[in-house]
Every structure is written in structure tokens, then in C-alpha cells.
Design an enzyme around this catalytic site. Structure first.
Site, mmCIF file in Angstrom:
data_model
loop_
_atom_site.group_PDB
_atom_site.id
_atom_site.type_symbol
_atom_site.label_atom_id
_atom_site.label_comp_id
_atom_site.label_asym_id
_atom_site.label_seq_id
_atom_site.Cartn_x
_atom_site.Cartn_y
_atom_site.Cartn_z
ATOM 1 N N ARG A 65 -8.655 8.157 4.508
ATOM 2 C CA ARG A 65 -9.554 7.059 4.103
ATOM 3 C C ARG A 65 -10.312 6.512 5.319
ATOM 4 N NH1 ARG A 65 -8.961 1.850 5.083
ATOM 5 N NH2 ARG A 65 -6.807 2.135 5.760
ATOM 6 N N ARG A 66 -9.569 6.249 6.396
ATOM 7 C CA ARG A 66 -10.218 5.719 7.599
ATOM 8 C C ARG A 66 -11.150 6.763 8.216
ATOM 9 N NH1 ARG A 66 -4.534 3.067 9.615
ATOM 10 N NH2 ARG A 66 -4.832 0.967 8.773
ATOM 11 N N LYS A 98 0.829 -1.219 0.000
ATOM 12 C CA LYS A 98 0.000 0.000 0.000
ATOM 13 C C LYS A 98 0.860 1.265 0.000
ATOM 14 C CE LYS A 98 -0.845 0.393 4.993
ATOM 15 N NZ LYS A 98 -1.839 0.523 6.043
ATOM 16 N N ASP A 99 2.181 1.144 0.301
ATOM 17 C CA ASP A 99 3.067 2.313 0.276
ATOM 18 C C ASP A 99 3.640 2.601 -1.114
ATOM 19 O OD1 ASP A 99 2.770 2.607 3.018
ATOM 20 O OD2 ASP A 99 4.597 1.490 3.503
ATOM 21 N N CYS A 125 -1.529 7.654 -1.794
ATOM 22 C CA CYS A 125 -2.014 6.895 -0.634
ATOM 23 C C CYS A 125 -2.484 7.815 0.479
ATOM 24 C CB CYS A 125 -0.971 5.908 -0.131
ATOM 25 S SG CYS A 125 0.324 6.628 0.852
ATOM 26 N N ARG A 158 1.112 4.613 18.733
ATOM 27 C CA ARG A 158 -0.341 4.738 18.538
ATOM 28 C C ARG A 158 -1.117 4.084 19.672
ATOM 29 N NH1 ARG A 158 -1.507 4.911 12.146
ATOM 30 N NH2 ARG A 158 0.466 5.810 11.531
ATOM 31 N N ARG A 179 0.230 10.055 13.983
ATOM 32 C CA ARG A 179 1.093 9.132 13.266
ATOM 33 C C ARG A 179 2.066 8.504 14.252
ATOM 34 N NH1 ARG A 179 5.571 11.267 9.270
ATOM 35 N NH2 ARG A 179 5.774 9.055 9.495
#
Length: 331
Positions: A129-130, A81-82, A244, A157, A151
Site C-alpha cells: 500500500r505504501r 489494522k492486523d 492487509c 527499521r 520488515r
């Protein structure tokens, strides 16, 4: 005389080291050669800016690709995904191994599920997106939540929740599984609630395009179904002209395999797969507008067919107003 070790370029994060270690072991078995990890720091690792601000796509990849181009490493492992959707001519993705669980997960305080979070719950995520999909879910279920941009690595996190600064954080199931921390997950988010990032849960093993011997060896790790799925997802992303950091979710799944895959059983019988369903979503980060569509077709037999599946769904999404939701990137 033992053969010279192959050099695998990897980011230094705990997750990157874990997934690179797994690939190193597999490559060593296939080639009979030792594999050594070469740790490389990327811009995405040292920058403290939010990913959406530093351009998202490619910030974790560029330094690894430069090391490949300079011949300092023989191959590199990326979280798929990166990877930017355009592939440089001098490099090739030689393998996309079997995909891990593609879903997003939550780590919450008091082991609450998303649906049970209290009014005003603060949910941390660095992903537009989330945010878009969580806010849309909250709106449609009469919930009151606040998405907070964060981040940092998994420890950072989860630390926000443990310290009581946030009620929940969202992470990728695949990452939690790969670093052996899936027991800390309190809620697996159904893909009907939050569609993952294109390519989420999959790895890309990249090497120089002119290294035929290594390409052939790495190809042994390739999973054709995973490759077809992520190719369709990334084609959708590219056709929406999104990086992304854009609020795009996509998942190509093979309906008979999806349930066992979500249960974490990757050995599901692969013979029964006839169709691939591609779902895409793009939304405003406040969740007020979502364009969500899906299409089902035969499992793509070629790279071109997988690309076409993604492009077709993207075109449909654009006619439904997706472009206006892509932020400044889709001008």
C-alpha cells in the site's frame, strides 16, 4: 479480598506492550480489578518472511485468539489494522477506543521531507500500500525513488536509516506516538499523499462472545465515532476481497475533526460532526496505476450503515478497475 486479576493477552513487541499497557490501565480503572499482561508470541513475530508472502492479515492475531478461545487470557488487544475482516463467532470486539493519529510518517536521513529526498533515494517499507502510493507520488512530482521491502520492529527499521543503508523508512504515526518516539519523525505524510491502512491508528479490544460481564465493562472504552470509521474502512477492504498485504488504503474521517486530529488534538469538539468522508485507494506497487475515490455521507448510526458505506465505495472502485490491481488475491 481483592478480585482476581484480568489477564490481557498481548504480543511481545515493544509497541504491542505499550498499547496493551495503556488499555490495561483503562480497563483497571473501569473494572476496579488489576490487569496483568500475558505475553504471547505470534507467527508474525517469529517469521522472517515478508508480510505479503505469509498472508499479511491474521499472522499477528491467530495466537492471541487461540489463547482467548482456550481461556488462557480474558481479553486481547490488537492493532486493528492486523485483524482479518471476518470476525469469528466465539469472539467479539468489545471496544474500539479513541483512535490515535492515523497517518504514516517518515524517518529520513538529514531530517529531509519526502519532497526533498535526493534522486534515487531508497525508501524502506514492507507495505505494498505504501509502495504504491509513494511511487505514484514520485511519478506525479518528477521524483526518482526506489521502494525497498523491509520488515522488523521500529528499532530495526530506523536502524537502516541511521546506518545509512536507506534514505528513509515509513512507519505509522500511532506506533511512534505510543512508544514515545514521535520526536524522531522527520515528515508526517498527509493523507492526501498516502492514505493509511484500513483501521490504522485504532486498537481492537477482543474477548469471548459469551462473557457478558466483561463485554459490558470493556464497552466503556469504546468510541462510537472511531468504531463507525474503522467499520466503514474494513468493509471497503472486505468488499475488495483484500487482506492487509494488499495495496489498499482507506480512511473514514469526520471533516471538522480531521485537522485537529492530525495536529494530535484528540479532544476536538465532537459535537459538530454531521458527515463522514470515506476515501479509498488501490494501486499497482510501481505507482503507475491508482484507483482513488471518496464518498461523503451522514455519520453512520449503525454497524450496518457503516458497512454499507464501505461496500458502496468498494463497488465504485471495482467498476473503475480496482480488481486488476489487487494482485492474485482478487481472482
Amino acid at each position: 479480598m481483592t478480585e482476581k486479576a484480568l489477564r490481557l493477552g498481548t504480543r511481545r513487541s515493544k509497541l504491542a506492550m505499550a498499547q496493551s499497557g495503556q488499555v490495561a490501565e483503562a480497563v483497571s480503572q473501569v473494572t476496579g480489578r488489576p490487569v496483568e499482561l500475558v505475553e504471547i508470541t505470534t507467527y508474525g513475530d517469529v517469521s522472517r518472511e515478508h508480510l505479503a508472502q505469509i498472508g499479511g492479515t491474521g499472522v499477528f492475531v491467530a495466537a492471541l485468539r487461540e489463547a482467548l478461545a482456550r481461556g488462557e487470557v480474558d481479553f486481547a488487544v490488537h492493532s486493528l489494522k492486523d485483524l482479518p475482516t471476518t470476525q469469528p463467532d466465539e469472539l467479539v470486539v468489545a471496544a474500539v477506543p479513541v483512535r490515535e493519529d492515523p497517518r504514516d510518517v517518515m524517518v529520513t536521513r538529514d531530517a529531509l521531507k519526502l519532497a526533498d529526498l535526493p534522486r534515487g533515494a531508497r525508501i524502506g517499507t514492507g507495505s505494498p500500500r505504501r509502495m504504491a502510493q509513494l511511487n505514484a507520488y514520485a511519478r506525479s512530482h518528477g521524483m526518482d525513488i526506489e521502494t525497498v521491502p523491509i520488515r522488523g520492529n521500529v528499532d530495526t527499521r530506523i536502524g537502516y536509516v541511521r546506518k545509512g543503508e536507506l534514505d528513509a523508512v515509513v512507519l505509522a504515526a500511532a506506533g511512534m506516538n505510543r512508544i514515545g518516539r514521535s520526536d524522531e519523525v522527520t515528515d508526517f505524510l498527509s493523507v492526501d499523499t498516502v492514505l493509511p491502512a484500513p483501521g490504522q491508528g485504532a486498537l481492537a479490544v477482543e474477548c469471548a462472545a459469551d462473557d457478558a460481564e466483561l463485554i459490558a465493562a470493556l464497552a466503556e472504552l469504546d468510541d462510537p465515532l472511531t468504531r463507525a470509521a474503522v467499520t466503514a474502512e474494513r468493509s471497503l477492504l472486505a468488499a475488495l476481497e483484500a487482506g492487509c498485504s494488499a495495496p489498499v488504503g482507506a480512511l473514514a474521517d469526520l471533516p471538522p475533526l480531521s485537522a485537529p486530529l492530525e495536529r494530535g488534538d484528540s479532544r476536538a469538539d465532537r459535537q459538530i460532526v454531521k458527515e463522514m468522508r470515506l476515501r479509498g485507494v488501490v494501486g499497482s506497487t510501481d505507482g503507475s496505476t491508482l484507483v482513488q475515490l471518496s464518498t461523503t455521507g451522514p455519520v453512520p448510526e449503525t454497524h450496518e450503515a457503516a458497512m454499507a458505506l464501505g461496500r458502496e465505495l468498494a463497488a465504485e472502485m471495482l467498476t473503475q478497475g480496482a480488481a486488476g490491481l489487487m494482485g492474485e488475491r482478487a481472482q
